[in-house]
Design a protein around this motif. Structure first.
Motif, mmCIF file in Angstrom:
data_model
loop_
_atom_site.group_PDB
_atom_site.id
_atom_site.type_symbol
_atom_site.label_atom_id
_atom_site.label_comp_id
_atom_site.label_asym_id
_atom_site.label_seq_id
_atom_site.Cartn_x
_atom_site.Cartn_y
_atom_site.Cartn_z
ATOM 1 N N SER A 166 0.847 -1.187 0.000
ATOM 2 C CA SER A 166 0.000 0.000 0.000
ATOM 3 C C SER A 166 0.889 1.246 0.000
ATOM 4 C CB SER A 166 -0.909 0.007 1.237
ATOM 5 O OG SER A 166 -0.136 0.164 2.409
ATOM 6 N N ILE A 167 0.442 2.276 -0.682
ATOM 7 C CA ILE A 167 1.211 3.525 -0.743
ATOM 8 C C ILE A 167 1.418 4.087 0.653
ATOM 9 C CG2 ILE A 167 1.114 5.921 -1.503
ATOM 10 C CD1 ILE A 167 1.933 4.048 -3.694
ATOM 11 N N GLU A 168 0.396 3.939 1.514
ATOM 12 C CA GLU A 168 0.506 4.453 2.879
ATOM 13 C C GLU A 168 1.656 3.795 3.630
ATOM 14 O OE1 GLU A 168 -2.213 3.343 1.477
ATOM 15 O OE2 GLU A 168 -3.554 5.080 1.381
ATOM 16 N N LYS A 169 1.853 2.479 3.370
ATOM 17 C CA LYS A 169 2.892 1.728 4.052
ATOM 18 C C LYS A 169 4.278 2.105 3.543
ATOM 19 C CE LYS A 169 3.399 -2.982 5.824
ATOM 20 N NZ LYS A 169 2.921 -4.376 5.696
ATOM 21 N N LEU A 170 4.346 2.430 2.249
ATOM 22 C CA LEU A 170 5.632 2.756 1.642
ATOM 23 C C LEU A 170 6.036 4.217 1.822
ATOM 24 C CD1 LEU A 170 5.731 0.893 -1.810
ATOM 25 C CD2 LEU A 170 7.315 0.605 0.095
ATOM 26 N N ALA A 171 5.070 5.087 2.054
ATOM 27 C CA ALA A 171 5.338 6.525 2.078
ATOM 28 C C ALA A 171 6.430 6.894 3.085
ATOM 29 C CB ALA A 171 4.064 7.297 2.390
ATOM 30 N N GLY A 172 6.371 6.298 4.294
ATOM 31 C CA GLY A 172 7.358 6.618 5.315
ATOM 32 C C GLY A 172 8.764 6.213 4.908
ATOM 33 N N VAL A 173 8.868 5.122 4.142
ATOM 34 C CA VAL A 173 10.173 4.657 3.663
ATOM 35 C C VAL A 173 10.673 5.551 2.544
ATOM 36 C CG1 VAL A 173 11.386 2.773 2.504
ATOM 37 C CG2 VAL A 173 9.744 2.264 4.332
ATOM 38 N N LEU A 174 9.805 5.809 1.576
ATOM 39 C CA LEU A 174 10.208 6.557 0.386
ATOM 40 C C LEU A 174 10.598 7.995 0.704
ATOM 41 C CD1 LEU A 174 7.581 5.267 -2.216
ATOM 42 C CD2 LEU A 174 9.882 4.408 -1.734
ATOM 43 N N GLU A 175 10.052 8.526 1.799
ATOM 44 C CA GLU A 175 10.384 9.906 2.166
ATOM 45 C C GLU A 175 11.854 10.048 2.570
ATOM 46 O OE1 GLU A 175 8.098 13.644 4.264
ATOM 47 O OE2 GLU A 175 7.457 11.595 4.689
ATOM 48 N N HIS A 176 12.499 8.920 2.891
ATOM 49 C CA HIS A 176 13.915 8.943 3.261
ATOM 50 C C HIS A 176 14.836 8.833 2.045
ATOM 51 C CE1 HIS A 176 12.335 8.151 7.303
ATOM 52 N NE2 HIS A 176 13.508 8.554 7.755
ATOM 53 N N LEU A 177 14.247 8.655 0.859
ATOM 54 C CA LEU A 177 15.075 8.614 -0.354
ATOM 55 C C LEU A 177 15.642 9.999 -0.645
ATOM 56 C CD1 LEU A 177 12.877 6.498 -2.830
ATOM 57 C CD2 LEU A 177 14.994 5.762 -1.722
ATOM 58 N N PRO A 178 16.819 10.078 -1.278
ATOM 59 C CA PRO A 178 17.317 11.393 -1.720
ATOM 60 C C PRO A 178 16.294 12.042 -2.640
ATOM 61 C CG PRO A 178 19.029 9.715 -1.920
ATOM 62 C CD PRO A 178 17.762 8.988 -1.587
ATOM 63 N N PRO A 179 16.179 13.372 -2.624
ATOM 64 C CA PRO A 179 15.138 14.050 -3.411
ATOM 65 C C PRO A 179 15.138 13.685 -4.898
ATOM 66 C CG PRO A 179 16.233 15.601 -1.940
ATOM 67 C CD PRO A 179 16.988 14.325 -1.835
ATOM 68 N N ASP A 180 16.329 13.565 -5.509
ATOM 69 C CA ASP A 180 16.378 13.251 -6.933
ATOM 70 C C ASP A 180 15.872 11.842 -7.217
ATOM 71 O OD1 ASP A 180 18.650 12.550 -5.447
ATOM 72 O OD2 ASP A 180 19.887 12.311 -7.233
ATOM 73 N N ASP A 181 16.222 10.880 -6.334
ATOM 74 C CA ASP A 181 15.743 9.502 -6.526
ATOM 75 C C ASP A 181 14.242 9.407 -6.304
ATOM 76 O OD1 ASP A 181 18.300 8.525 -7.090
ATOM 77 O OD2 ASP A 181 18.764 8.252 -4.968
ATOM 78 N N LEU A 182 13.737 10.133 -5.310
ATOM 79 C CA LEU A 182 12.298 10.126 -5.046
ATOM 80 C C LEU A 182 11.541 10.745 -6.216
ATOM 81 C CD1 LEU A 182 9.951 9.575 -3.159
ATOM 82 C CD2 LEU A 182 10.413 11.750 -2.004
ATOM 83 N N ALA A 183 12.070 11.819 -6.785
ATOM 84 C CA ALA A 183 11.418 12.458 -7.934
ATOM 85 C C ALA A 183 11.389 11.523 -9.139
ATOM 86 C CB ALA A 183 12.147 13.756 -8.294
ATOM 87 N N ASP A 184 12.492 10.803 -9.380
ATOM 88 C CA ASP A 184 12.539 9.839 -10.486
ATOM 89 C C ASP A 184 11.500 8.749 -10.297
ATOM 90 O OD1 ASP A 184 14.597 11.207 -11.669
ATOM 91 O OD2 ASP A 184 16.186 9.922 -10.867
ATOM 92 N N LEU A 185 11.397 8.262 -9.060
ATOM 93 C CA LEU A 185 10.439 7.194 -8.763
ATOM 94 C C LEU A 185 9.013 7.662 -8.971
ATOM 95 C CD1 LEU A 185 9.797 4.370 -7.557
ATOM 96 C CD2 LEU A 185 9.816 5.459 -5.304
ATOM 97 N N ILE A 186 8.685 8.832 -8.414
ATOM 98 C CA ILE A 186 7.315 9.353 -8.536
ATOM 99 C C ILE A 186 6.972 9.655 -9.985
ATOM 100 C CG2 ILE A 186 5.863 11.362 -7.969
ATOM 101 C CD1 ILE A 186 7.145 11.366 -5.211
ATOM 102 N N GLY A 187 7.954 10.125 -10.740
ATOM 103 C CA GLY A 187 7.713 10.422 -12.151
ATOM 104 C C GLY A 187 7.351 9.200 -12.969
ATOM 105 N N GLU A 188 7.765 7.994 -12.492
ATOM 106 C CA GLU A 188 7.491 6.760 -13.224
ATOM 107 C C GLU A 188 6.203 6.078 -12.775
ATOM 108 O OE1 GLU A 188 10.961 4.461 -12.481
ATOM 109 O OE2 GLU A 188 12.292 5.748 -13.671
ATOM 110 N N LEU A 189 5.595 6.580 -11.693
ATOM 111 C CA LEU A 189 4.382 5.948 -11.171
ATOM 112 C C LEU A 189 3.156 6.297 -12.010
ATOM 113 C CD1 LEU A 189 4.740 6.566 -7.309
ATOM 114 C CD2 LEU A 189 5.019 4.395 -8.513
ATOM 115 N N PRO A 190 2.145 5.407 -12.015
ATOM 116 C CA PRO A 190 0.868 5.759 -12.640
ATOM 117 C C PRO A 190 0.258 6.971 -11.947
ATOM 118 C CG PRO A 190 0.980 3.399 -12.133
ATOM 119 C CD PRO A 190 2.167 4.043 -11.484
#
Length: 462
Positions: free
Chosen positions: A95-119
């Motif tokens: 679930s996105i809710e479960k992953l959100a806390g983890v993904l927020e610790h990603l470096p900003p550029d990596d998080l932006a790349d990931l979000i850009g690839e999501l539906p």
């Protein structure tokens, strides 16, 4: 203490054996639902090794074991180093809710790349769950082309006003432990514009009261947000930089690209070029659908297929010669194969050189002359061997002359053609990696067969 399974080179038997034991132990603890021992063991494993272990676990267990990582910062590091298919699995099955806390610790550029690839729906859900700072950073990065300096830069950089003293700068650095990779201290004016840079070594060797603007280097190697990522990688590689600052059109410092991002770019570009030359793409590695993979490969193979039909038509044109000298057909595979191999070698060197900047279009003539010498040397070597073989095996001097001269001509021509075509495509603003493969293969097959029968007609006077 950490259990770092990568104590030996990645390919060593010791590393594989140790990783296999860890995979089996972790999977056994998971099946026994021994969550506390499982979390304790995971906490002692290096994130890079944990990512490798997750990749070897049964797919059905990966998501639950990943979420057993108690430290969210470590979980983010592990997630960042997982192969693309495992990241996709986690995003799909968690679930996105479960992953959100983890993904927020990603470096900003990596998080932006990931979000850009999501539906779109997942993207909106995740953005809504991010904190205000993370959300603002991601939104600012998503406005840039993902293949530009703006798309791969991090906004987590360190800069100071150039009016401060060395002592004040050092105190500022000590208070900012969370900043990524402070190898250079970027200096800005009152408007935030980049005006200079100081290395940490230079900072430590300068007297404490010295103003930064007196010791800074004003000639800063920098890129703009719209600079292509390949150009950024070339600059970092050429000048041996650990990071390069990114500025906007007003020279305001907006981020930096670090060497780890550049390594990712180089690996990505190399993989992409090699896959393009082979007539496929990265999407093939992300799908298990045989039909989709076949669809990706179809266009390149179609070009090769048409080239094969054209070569067949050439052979049919010289059917009379084959009828009279049947042994010529026995040498067709080696004649075509050797030329094709030389062509692949030369084309790979040219395409990779153009991609890395080691070769420029203006180098066409020297490169062509070099490949001419290489083709002649290889053609002469194998031509003599094949001529001798043809003469002694079939007791025919004419056959030896035909196959020897053909190999010489075909290998020389293949080397020239394989280096000329990428240069032509580069000049035409067509990606050499995409076009070179099918064009080189097709042209070498057709011209090679034609050359074979023209020489045979001349030698046998048919």
């Amino acid at each position: 203490m950490q259990i770092n399974v990568e104590t030996k080179p990645v390919g060593s038997a010791a590393y594989d054996a140790r990783k296999k034991r860890l995979v089996e132990t972790i999977d056994r603890l998971y099946l026994r639902e021994a969550r506390a021992p499982l979390q304790k063991m995971i906490s002692r494993i290096h994130p890079a090794d944990m990512a490798a272990i997750l990749d070897d676990l049964p797919p059905a267990h990966v998501v639950d074991i990943f979420h057993a990582i108690a430290d969210t910062a470590m979980a983010a590091d592990v997630f960042n180093q997982l192969p693309a298919d495992r990241r996709t699995q986690l995003l799909t099955e968690s679930s996105i809710e479960k992953l959100a806390g983890v993904l927020e610790h990603l470096p900003p550029d990596d998080l932006a790349d990931l979000i850009g690839e999501l539906p779109e729906d997942q993207r909106e859900q995740l953005m809504a769950l991010l904190g205000r700072d993370s959300k603002d950073e991601v939104e600012s990065l998503l406005q840039y082309d993902p293949n530009s300096a703006g798309g791969i830069m991090t906004t987590d950089f360190f800069s100071l006003p150039h009016s401060l003293s060395v002592e004040e700068a050092i105190e500022n650095i000590r208070s900012r432990e969370d900043v990524e990779m402070v190898f250079y201290l970027y200096l800005t004016d009152e408007m935030g514009r980049l005006v200079g840079v100081v290395s940490l070594r230079q900072l430590l060797l300068t007297r404490a009261g010295t103003p930064l603007h007196k010791v800074m280097n004003r000639r800063v190697m920098k890129v703009t947000t719209d600079t292509d990522q390949t150009t950024v990688a070339m600059l970092v590689d050429k000048y041996r930089l650990l990071a390069i600052p990114v500025v906007d059109e007003d020279n305001v410092l907006v981020g930096m690209v670090t060497v780890d991002d550049v390594i990712d770019v180089i690996e990505e570009e190399t993989t992409r070029d090699m896959l393009k030359m082979a007539g496929t793409s990265e999407s093939e590695t992300l799908t298990h659908s045989a039909l989709k993979i076949a669809t990706i490969r179809l266009p390149w193979l179609l070009a090769a297929f048409i080239g094969g039909l054209a070569a067949t038509a050439v052979i049919g044109r010289y059917e009379e010669i084959l009828g009279q000298v049947l042994v010529l057909s026995a040498f067709l595979p080696v004649i075509m194969g050797m030329a094709g191999n030389v062509g692949v070698q030369s084309a790979t060197v040219a395409v990779r050189g153009l991609a890395t900047g080691a070769i420029d279009v203006k180098d066409t003539l020297p490169l062509v002359l070099k490949e001419l010498r290489v083709g002649l040397a290889l053609g002469a070597f194998y031509g003599v061997i094949l001529a001798v073989y043809g003469y002694f095996m079939h007791h025919s001097l004419q056959l030896g002359q035909v196959v020897g001269l053909t190999i010489l001509g075909n290998m020389t021509g293949a080397a020239l053609l394989a280096v000329l075509l990428p240069m032509i495509f580069q000049r035409m603003k067509v990606d050499p990696a995409v076009a070179t493969g099918p064009f080189v293969t097709t042209a070498i097959d057709i011209l090679g067969v034609l050359n074979y029968f023209v020489i045979a007609s001349w030698i046998y006077k048919l």
